[in-house]
Enzyme design. Structure first.
Site, PDB file in Angstrom:
ATOM      1  N   THR A  94       0.873  -1.172   0.000  1.00 53.22           N
ATOM      2  CA  THR A  94       0.000   0.000   0.000  1.00 53.22           C
ATOM      3  C   THR A  94       0.907   1.219   0.000  1.00 53.22           C
ATOM      4  O   THR A  94       1.623   1.478   0.956  1.00 53.22           O
ATOM      5  CB  THR A  94      -0.914   0.017   1.236  1.00 53.22           C
ATOM      6  N   LYS A 169      -7.290   1.302  -2.757  1.00 49.24           N
ATOM      7  CA  LYS A 169      -6.869   0.843  -1.431  1.00 49.24           C
ATOM      8  C   LYS A 169      -7.091   1.929  -0.387  1.00 49.24           C
ATOM      9  O   LYS A 169      -7.423   1.636   0.768  1.00 49.24           O
ATOM     10  CB  LYS A 169      -5.396   0.427  -1.460  1.00 49.24           C
ATOM     11  N   LYS A 237       0.532   4.854   8.410  1.00 49.12           N
ATOM     12  CA  LYS A 237       1.110   5.274   7.131  1.00 49.12           C
ATOM     13  C   LYS A 237       0.027   5.380   6.063  1.00 49.12           C
ATOM     14  O   LYS A 237      -0.051   6.377   5.333  1.00 49.12           O
ATOM     15  CB  LYS A 237       2.189   4.273   6.709  1.00 49.12           C
TER      16      LYS A 237
END
Length: 287
Positions: A94, A169, A237
């Protein structure tokens, strides 16, 4: 096929096992060779750099921690773009949509195809081979990779040009973030009401409130099992990427902002290497 894999963490190791079980020859790189010991025992060959892996393989998967790690693996010294064999690279990390687009453009100039294909489903989905895979990149290349994706994914969707997989995502992570607060607050309410929380889950996971997080992480919250299927530090993150993209697009996401602040607090308290279900730590102070 001769397949390369860079990064064999919680999810990557399980994906590697599916590739090996399907009869493919696996070439791997991890920063610490000892962490790949189980895969080496199963037949994988370890190399000292991403470039060495790419020299052996036809296709290379990458699944590392942060966008800067992705960039280094592809464009750094002894990186994948030095490949003399592999021409197709699939990034399962990701990462940022911008980096996905940049790598695809750089790769194309060098004669490579770089596909962004982040996954969702955590350690359980990886172990069972039923991950959701969100894909961006050259459509013909993606079609040629379907037989590999089906070895570890169940819901495989092509979303469009490079970066589209990463944008999708972000949609996934935004939905999960607010759901995590809902699961924690539901269990806290049930606890204070004097209910058997396992019976609460038995009821509500089967109704309109049902979700992957409720079914899979709710029991871990109750049991105080904070082992990582997905690290808090990586979730933070991801939320940071989503908030940055949201700002760029001129939209406000107050729910996501609030969840990230709670996880930031957990990192400050030293829990960054725990699983995302450790969000319940905030609420258990009231139990």
């Amino acid at each position: 096929m001769q397949i390369g894999f860079i990064g064999t963490g919680v999810m990557g190791a399980s994906i590697c096992k599916h590739l090996l079980n399907a009869g493919h020859t696996l070439h791997i790189f991890t920063r610490t060779k000892e962490k790949a010991a189980e895969l080496i025992e199963l037949g994988a060959s370890w190399y000292g750099s991403p470039a060495e892996v790419a020299h052996q393989a036809e296709v290379v998967f990458t699944m590392v921690g942060y966008p800067q790690d992705v960039d280094q693996v592809y464009t750094g010294d002894q990186g994948l773009f030095e490949s003399t064999s592999a021409k197709t690279f699939i990034d399962l990390t990701t990462s940022t949509p911008e980096l996905a687009r940049n790598l695809a453009e750089q790769g194309q100039k060098l004669g490579f195809q770089v596909i962004d294909a982040p996954v969702s489903g955590g350690d359980i989905g990886a172990q069972q081979g039923v991950l959701s895979i969100m894909i961006g990149g050259d459509e013909k290349t993606v079609e040629s990779l379907q037989s590999l994706f089906t070895l570890f994914g169940k819901n495989i969707v092509y979303h469009g040009a490079p970066g589209a997989g990463q944008h999708t995502k972000m949609c996934n992570q935004i939905a999960i973030a607010s759901t995590m607060i809902a699961v924690c607050e539901s269990l806290t309410y049930g606890k204070k009401a004097g209910l058997d929380l396992n019976k609460v889950l038995e009821s509500i996971t089967q109704g309109a409130a049902g979700s992957w997080s409720l079914s899979n992480l709710g029991p871990k919250m109750i049991a105080e099992d904070y082992q990582p299927g997905f690290y808090i530090k990586h979730f933070v993150k991801d939320m940071g990427i989503a908030l940055s993209e949201a700002e760029r697009m001129g939209i406000k996401l107050p729910g996501l902002t609030r969840v990230k602040s709670l996880y930031d607090d957990l990192i400050t308290e030293g829990f960054e290497d725990e699983g995302t279900q450790a969000l319940i730590r905030h609420y258990k102070k009231q139990w």
